[in-house]
Design a protein around this motif. Structure first.
Motif, mmCIF file in Angstrom:
data_model
loop_
_atom_site.group_PDB
_atom_site.id
_atom_site.type_symbol
_atom_site.label_atom_id
_atom_site.label_comp_id
_atom_site.label_asym_id
_atom_site.label_seq_id
_atom_site.Cartn_x
_atom_site.Cartn_y
_atom_site.Cartn_z
ATOM 1 N N VAL A 8 -51.571 90.844 117.968
ATOM 2 C CA VAL A 8 -52.325 90.581 116.731
ATOM 3 C C VAL A 8 -51.563 89.582 115.867
ATOM 4 O O VAL A 8 -52.122 88.609 115.358
ATOM 5 N N ALA A 9 -50.245 89.814 115.730
ATOM 6 C CA ALA A 9 -49.436 88.932 114.885
ATOM 7 C C ALA A 9 -49.411 87.513 115.453
ATOM 8 O O ALA A 9 -49.532 86.536 114.716
ATOM 9 N N ASP A 10 -49.257 87.394 116.766
ATOM 10 C CA ASP A 10 -49.168 86.060 117.369
ATOM 11 C C ASP A 10 -50.507 85.332 117.327
ATOM 12 O O ASP A 10 -50.549 84.111 117.135
ATOM 13 N N ARG A 19 -52.708 85.687 115.002
ATOM 14 C CA ARG A 19 -52.840 85.258 113.605
ATOM 15 C C ARG A 19 -52.007 84.004 113.361
ATOM 16 O O ARG A 19 -52.453 83.046 112.742
ATOM 17 N N LYS A 20 -50.777 84.035 113.894
ATOM 18 C CA LYS A 20 -49.884 82.899 113.684
ATOM 19 C C LYS A 20 -50.469 81.631 114.306
ATOM 20 O O LYS A 20 -50.412 80.546 113.725
ATOM 21 N N LEU A 21 -51.040 81.796 115.479
ATOM 22 C CA LEU A 21 -51.626 80.656 116.189
ATOM 23 C C LEU A 21 -52.780 80.066 115.376
ATOM 24 O O LEU A 21 -52.921 78.840 115.261
ATOM 25 N N GLU A 64 -53.141 80.280 112.172
ATOM 26 C CA GLU A 64 -52.566 79.640 110.979
ATOM 27 C C GLU A 64 -52.000 78.273 111.311
ATOM 28 O O GLU A 64 -52.099 77.330 110.528
ATOM 29 N N LEU A 65 -51.371 78.204 112.495
ATOM 30 C CA LEU A 65 -50.726 76.946 112.901
ATOM 31 C C LEU A 65 -51.708 75.783 112.956
ATOM 32 O O LEU A 65 -51.335 74.639 112.762
#
Lengths: 245, 315
Positions: B141-143, B145-147, B149-150
């Motif tokens: 989930v965190a990754d 989301r990060k992707l 955002e990137l």
């Protein structure tokens, strides 16, 4: 024996409260819960907590408004907000709202426990925390957080934005062992798909810029096989004028 | 697209035709029997006629070509807008997914932590599974989301030595293998030194490192032990190229088109650990630096992924 610290858990998801409360109690804390910011204010007024762990998106009164309300009333009870800090907007918002630490959902409950204990250790009753300070000082190092300016013996130091974010994070958690994984997660937002070289790179940049000798550090200490720790004493400072970097 | 020039052309042609018709009708209605007699030599008449016809054909051809070009530009614009729209919808979907998953996953982790595992070995194992899988889900989930955002957040703009990034990434992948007790991977690095070294690029060194470490890690992961992995740097036409080639099982043709999507896991990769986010990250990092990532593969032979980045520039 000291009374266990009192944690007020604030979240509108009952399932999270149901899981976290027994976990924190088993870990030696006294726990009460509230379903939103307004309930939390009432509960805190009736029975003051030593620390609040608070979700951000909640009905009636959200987590950010709750912290602002507390701080406006001069209440500096530590608060851990359950959201991510790292992006520039959130950093400045974080400074303004005066939360003591941040943890992004979904988190490891053990990590929450570690943060709660660290924040309680750092907290000075009735005093604003370093996380809410606009200027941090350690020896001749001064970080003007609002202006994003770092001065060493009065001379501006050039740091990349990410190194500056990392230095800020280290200085607002002085004396605390910060693992590379935690720094990576807190500052870069990644959890699992990388090695932690990025952290080492930025630590090296900070050391170069500050002239900090890893063998005899004044600021950033390496904890072998674990991570890093800001080893200098950190106090709140008064911003001085000077050129922006 | 602007149709104004075409409309002007037709208006002029219509005006000339109308003038001719009106003049002809006027003369016809006047009742006079007027004739035009030309005394042009036949070769000249043929030549002038041919020229006039040729000019007319050329004019019509040019007009059609211009219309076709305008149409192509319009189509390309619409396709770009469509792709941007699709990406934006995809990002919104990921944001909603993140929002909807993070609370249940937090609750599961909290419940697992709050529940003493007890003494029953089966319960202990079940507890460990619950904890580990919830942790895995949380990272995913965190990754994700990060992707997401990137794709939109500003990236750092530093001078980045890609050759150093390649060396660091290979060192780290080899060190990870050693730390995990796996045999040392046979990674060969080829970086130019003459007539000039690999140019630097402008961008985010951490993201570029992440992209390369993912490519090298994938290549090592999917290569049979002892088979070589090659990492080749080159520069061409103002771009820095990093190629990572392996002699792994390769990717079937029908999967090559989707390998850069989030959570894409090939049929043959299901037995190999991984998040399915590595190549999506590589694509996003390449695009955020104004470049692109491409992949060629042959089943039974191996795969080569190419990361192309504009030299000295980033967006």
């Amino acid at each position: 024996m000291r009374d266990p610290a009192h944690v007020l858990l604030v979240d509108d998801e009952q399932a999270i409260l149901d899981g976290l409360a027994p976990f924190l109690e088993r870990s030696g804390l006294r726990v009460s819960t509230a379903g939103d910011g307004a309930q939390a204010l009432t509960a805190h007024a009736a029975q003051p907590a030593d620390i609040l762990v608070c979700d951000v998106l909640m009905p009636r009164l959200d987590g950010r408004s709750l912290v602002r309300r507390l701080r406006a009333d001069g209440d500096w009870t530590p608060v851990v907000l359950l959201t991510q800090v790292g992006e520039s907007y959130e950093r400045s918002a974080a400074l303004e709202e005066g939360a003591d630490d941040y943890l992004n959902k979904p988190f490891d409950p053990q990590e929450l426990l570690a943060r709660v204990r660290a924040v309680l250790r750092r907290a000075v009753p009735g005093q604003p925390s370093l996380a809410a300070a606009s200027t941090l000082v350690s020896g001749d190092l001064q970080v003007d957080r609002a202006a994003r300016r770092v001065l060493l013996a009065g001379v501006p130091v050039a740091l990349t934005p990410r190194a500056s974010l990392l230095l800020d994070y280290l200085m607002t958690h002085p004396g605390e062992l910060l693992t590379r994984e935690r720094l990576l997660s807190a500052l870069w937002g990644f959890e699992s798909m990388v090695t932690t070289r990025a952290v080492d790179h930025r630590i090296a940049e900070i050391r170069r810029a500050l002239g900090d000798d890893p063998a005899a550090p004044r600021f950033v200490e390496t904890v072998p096989h674990a991570g890093y720790r800001f080893c200098g004493p950190v106090t709140r400072g008064v911003p001085t004028s000077g050129p922006r970097t | 697209m602007s149709p104004a020039p075409t409309r002007r052309w037709w208006a002029a042609a219509l005006a000339v035709t109308l003038v001719g018709l009106v003049a002809g009708a006027g003369v016809a209605l006047s009742g006079r029997a007027l004739l035009v007699v030309t005394t042009t030599r036949l070769p000249v008449a043929l030549a002038v006629g041919g020229l006039a016809l040729g000019a007319a054909v050329l004019g019509v051809g040019a007009l059609r070509a211009r219309r076709a070009a305008a149409l192509a530009v319009a189509l390309a614009g619409a396709e770009d807008a469509g792709r941007a729209d699709e990406r934006a919808r995809h990002r919104r979907f990921l944001a909603r997914l993140d929002h909807e998953l993070k609370n249940p996953v937090t609750a599961i982790r909290a419940a697992a932590a709050g529940l003493p595992p007890g003494d029953d070995p089966a319960a202990v194992r079940a507890h460990a599974t619950l904890d580990a899988q919830a942790g895995r889900l949380a990272h995913l989930v965190a990754d994700l989301r990060k992707l997401a955002e990137l794709e939109t957040q500003p990236i750092e703009q530093e001078d980045v030595d890609v050759a150093q990034v390649v060396r660091d990434a290979v060192d780290d992948v080899c060190a990870q293998a050693a730390a995990g007790g796996r045999p040392a991977p046979a990674v060969r690095i080829t970086l130019p030194t003459v007539p000039w070294p690999l140019p630097h690029v402008r961008g985010d060194v951490d993201l570029l490192y992440l992209a390369v470490v993912n490519l090298v890690g994938n290549a090592v992961k999917f290569s049979p032990p002892g088979t070589p992995v090659e990492v080749r740097g080159s520069d061409e036409d103002g771009a820095v190229v990093v190629e990572v080639a392996d002699s792994g099982p390769g990717i079937p043709d029908d999967e090559v088109g989707v390998v850069f999507d989030e959570l894409a896991r090939g049929r043959d990769a299901r037995g190999t650990p991984g998040s399915g986010l590595g190549l999506a990250l590589v694509r996003v990092v390449a695009e955020r630096h104004g470049g692109r990532a491409t992949l060629r593969s042959r089943v039974g032979h191996g795969t080569v992924v190419r990361l192309l980045l504009p030299a000295g520039a980033a967006r």
